[in-house]
Design a protein around this motif. Structure first.
Motif, PDB file in Angstrom:
ATOM      1  N   HIS A   1       0.839  -1.187   0.000  1.00 61.89           N
ATOM      2  CA  HIS A   1       0.000   0.000   0.000  1.00 61.89           C
ATOM      3  C   HIS A   1       0.882   1.247   0.000  1.00 61.89           C
ATOM      4  CE1 HIS A   1      -3.605  -2.348   0.747  1.00 61.89           C
ATOM      5  NE2 HIS A   1      -2.880  -3.062   1.577  1.00 61.89           N
ATOM      6  N   PRO A   2       1.254   1.753  -1.188  1.00 64.95           N
ATOM      7  CA  PRO A   2       2.148   2.916  -1.249  1.00 64.95           C
ATOM      8  C   PRO A   2       1.570   4.146  -0.568  1.00 64.95           C
ATOM      9  CG  PRO A   2       1.344   2.330  -3.447  1.00 64.95           C
ATOM     10  CD  PRO A   2       0.864   1.273  -2.506  1.00 64.95           C
ATOM     11  N   GLU A   3       0.246   4.243  -0.421  1.00 65.50           N
ATOM     12  CA  GLU A   3      -0.347   5.415   0.225  1.00 65.50           C
ATOM     13  C   GLU A   3       0.051   5.503   1.699  1.00 65.50           C
ATOM     14  OE1 GLU A   3      -3.421   2.102   0.308  1.00 65.50           O
ATOM     15  OE2 GLU A   3      -2.059   2.904  -1.178  1.00 65.50           O
ATOM     16  N   ILE A   4       0.453   4.385   2.315  1.00 61.94           N
ATOM     17  CA  ILE A   4       0.924   4.417   3.701  1.00 61.94           C
ATOM     18  C   ILE A   4       2.144   5.323   3.811  1.00 61.94           C
ATOM     19  CG2 ILE A   4       2.040   3.032   5.503  1.00 61.94           C
ATOM     20  CD1 ILE A   4       0.183   0.745   4.737  1.00 61.94           C
ATOM     21  N   LEU A   5       3.040   5.234   2.843  1.00 62.03           N
ATOM     22  CA  LEU A   5       4.277   6.010   2.880  1.00 62.03           C
ATOM     23  C   LEU A   5       4.037   7.497   2.671  1.00 62.03           C
ATOM     24  CD1 LEU A   5       6.571   3.591   0.885  1.00 62.03           C
ATOM     25  CD2 LEU A   5       6.268   3.759   3.351  1.00 62.03           C
ATOM     26  N   ASP A   6       2.875   7.862   2.184  1.00 62.37           N
ATOM     27  CA  ASP A   6       2.563   9.267   1.936  1.00 62.37           C
ATOM     28  C   ASP A   6       1.910   9.952   3.138  1.00 62.37           C
ATOM     29  OD1 ASP A   6       3.598   9.131  -0.618  1.00 62.37           O
ATOM     30  OD2 ASP A   6       1.681   8.547  -1.502  1.00 62.37           O
ATOM     31  N   GLN A   7       1.714   9.229   4.232  1.00 60.45           N
ATOM     32  CA  GLN A   7       1.094   9.815   5.411  1.00 60.45           C
ATOM     33  C   GLN A   7       2.096  10.724   6.124  1.00 60.45           C
ATOM     34  OE1 GLN A   7      -1.611   7.072   7.670  1.00 60.45           O
ATOM     35  NE2 GLN A   7      -0.411   5.568   6.510  1.00 60.45           N
ATOM     36  N   GLU A   8       1.655  11.894   6.494  1.00 61.94           N
ATOM     37  CA  GLU A   8       2.521  12.858   7.180  1.00 61.94           C
ATOM     38  C   GLU A   8       3.014  12.278   8.498  1.00 61.94           C
ATOM     39  OE1 GLU A   8       2.322  17.322   9.071  1.00 61.94           O
ATOM     40  OE2 GLU A   8       0.935  16.790   7.473  1.00 61.94           O
ATOM     41  N   GLY A   9       4.315  12.366   8.735  1.00 65.03           N
ATOM     42  CA  GLY A   9       4.896  11.902   9.979  1.00 65.03           C
ATOM     43  C   GLY A   9       5.277  10.440  10.012  1.00 65.03           C
ATOM     44  N   TYR A  10       4.884   9.674   9.002  1.00 64.74           N
ATOM     45  CA  TYR A  10       5.209   8.244   8.955  1.00 64.74           C
ATOM     46  C   TYR A  10       6.670   8.119   8.555  1.00 64.74           C
ATOM     47  CZ  TYR A  10       4.231   3.273   8.188  1.00 64.74           C
ATOM     48  OH  TYR A  10       4.207   1.902   8.259  1.00 64.74           O
ATOM     49  N   THR A  11       7.516   7.621   9.459  1.00 61.94           N
ATOM     50  CA  THR A  11       8.951   7.558   9.191  1.00 61.94           C
ATOM     51  C   THR A  11       9.515   6.196   9.572  1.00 61.94           C
ATOM     52  OG1 THR A  11       9.529   8.402  11.375  1.00 61.94           O
ATOM     53  CG2 THR A  11       9.247  10.028   9.639  1.00 61.94           C
ATOM     54  N   SER A  12      10.708   5.947   9.133  1.00 58.43           N
ATOM     55  CA  SER A  12      11.432   4.737   9.527  1.00 58.43           C
ATOM     56  C   SER A  12      12.890   5.109   9.739  1.00 58.43           C
ATOM     57  CB  SER A  12      11.307   3.655   8.457  1.00 58.43           C
ATOM     58  OG  SER A  12      11.978   4.056   7.275  1.00 58.43           O
ATOM     59  N   ALA A  13      13.598   4.262  10.475  1.00 59.65           N
ATOM     60  CA  ALA A  13      15.019   4.487  10.727  1.00 59.65           C
ATOM     61  C   ALA A  13      15.717   3.137  10.820  1.00 59.65           C
ATOM     62  CB  ALA A  13      15.211   5.269  12.021  1.00 59.65           C
ATOM     63  N   SER A  14      16.921   3.069  10.328  1.00 56.73           N
ATOM     64  CA  SER A  14      17.748   1.874  10.417  1.00 56.73           C
ATOM     65  C   SER A  14      18.780   2.069  11.521  1.00 56.73           C
ATOM     66  CB  SER A  14      18.455   1.619   9.090  1.00 56.73           C
ATOM     67  OG  SER A  14      19.454   0.638   9.255  1.00 56.73           O
ATOM     68  N   VAL A  15      18.849   1.144  12.457  1.00 57.71           N
ATOM     69  CA  VAL A  15      19.836   1.234  13.533  1.00 57.71           C
ATOM     70  C   VAL A  15      21.242   1.297  12.948  1.00 57.71           C
ATOM     71  CG1 VAL A  15      20.844   0.007  15.495  1.00 57.71           C
ATOM     72  CG2 VAL A  15      18.375   0.096  15.226  1.00 57.71           C
ATOM     73  N   ASP A  16      21.493   0.504  11.918  1.00 56.53           N
ATOM     74  CA  ASP A  16      22.831   0.470  11.307  1.00 56.53           C
ATOM     75  C   ASP A  16      23.225   1.801  10.680  1.00 56.53           C
ATOM     76  OD1 ASP A  16      23.143  -2.174  12.076  1.00 56.53           O
ATOM     77  OD2 ASP A  16      22.386  -2.949  10.167  1.00 56.53           O
ATOM     78  N   GLU A  17      22.243   2.602  10.275  1.00 58.90           N
ATOM     79  CA  GLU A  17      22.530   3.891   9.639  1.00 58.90           C
ATOM     80  C   GLU A  17      22.433   5.070  10.610  1.00 58.90           C
ATOM     81  OE1 GLU A  17      19.967   4.161   6.238  1.00 58.90           O
ATOM     82  OE2 GLU A  17      20.770   2.330   5.362  1.00 58.90           O
ATOM     83  N   ALA A  18      21.981   4.818  11.833  1.00 59.59           N
ATOM     84  CA  ALA A  18      21.839   5.893  12.820  1.00 59.59           C
ATOM     85  C   ALA A  18      23.219   6.349  13.290  1.00 59.59           C
ATOM     86  CB  ALA A  18      21.026   5.406  14.015  1.00 59.59           C
ATOM     87  N   PRO A  19      23.396   7.662  13.501  1.00 58.11           N
ATOM     88  CA  PRO A  19      24.684   8.146  13.997  1.00 58.11           C
ATOM     89  C   PRO A  19      24.957   7.568  15.388  1.00 58.11           C
ATOM     90  CG  PRO A  19      23.040   9.884  14.074  1.00 58.11           C
ATOM     91  CD  PRO A  19      22.411   8.723  13.366  1.00 58.11           C
ATOM     92  N   VAL A  20      26.224   7.356  15.695  1.00 61.19           N
ATOM     93  CA  VAL A  20      26.617   6.778  16.977  1.00 61.19           C
ATOM     94  C   VAL A  20      27.284   7.848  17.829  1.00 61.19           C
ATOM     95  CG1 VAL A  20      28.024   5.025  18.127  1.00 61.19           C
ATOM     96  CG2 VAL A  20      26.995   4.535  15.906  1.00 61.19           C
ATOM     97  N   ARG A  21      26.819   7.968  19.073  1.00 62.43           N
ATOM     98  CA  ARG A  21      27.426   8.914  20.014  1.00 62.43           C
ATOM     99  C   ARG A  21      27.851   8.141  21.259  1.00 62.43           C
ATOM    100  NH1 ARG A  21      23.524  13.100  22.182  1.00 62.43           N
ATOM    101  NH2 ARG A  21      23.719  12.138  24.204  1.00 62.43           N
TER     102      ARG A  21
END
Length: 111
Positions: free
Chosen positions: A2-22
């Motif tokens: 359902h591509p319309e899911i990705l068009d919802q405002e605020g709907y996001t995803s994140a990859s732990v492997d790509e997240a900055p490390v502090r």
């Protein structure tokens, strides 16, 4: 799919492997995943075997929610294995540590 899911405002995803490390303390790393407009935020915390917080971790201004993804987390009083959920209310504290190493999902519902 359902591509319309990705068009919802605020709907996001994140990859732990790509997240900055502090690095917060020796052997303790934070990976921020998301921050909401109200200040709520989600992170992954990685702790190496034998790592610990150097002082009390006080939950202010709001609560902290923890899910142990891997390893065993110790709050200064007891051990919590992978699969454990913890809710620490605002104003509470603990001294995070791990003998074995652990990975935690942290959620702060208030800013």
């Amino acid at each position: 799919m359902h591509p319309e899911i990705l068009d919802q405002e605020g709907y996001t995803s994140a990859s732990v492997d790509e997240a900055p490390v502090r690095e917060l303390f020796p052997g303790v790393r934070l990976r921020p995943l998301w921050r909401g407009a109200s200040g709520a935020h989600a992170n992954v915390l990685e702790m190496d075997a034998g790592a610990s917080w150097p002082r009390r971790d006080v939950h202010e201004p709001g609560p902290e929610e923890v899910y142990v993804l891997a390893g065993t987390f110790n709050d200064g009083a007891r051990d919590y294995p992978a699969g454990t959920f913890l809710h620490a209310p605002a104003g509470s504290w603990h001294v995070p540590a791990t003998a074995t190493g652990c990975t935690l999902f942290l959620f702060y519902p208030e800013g």
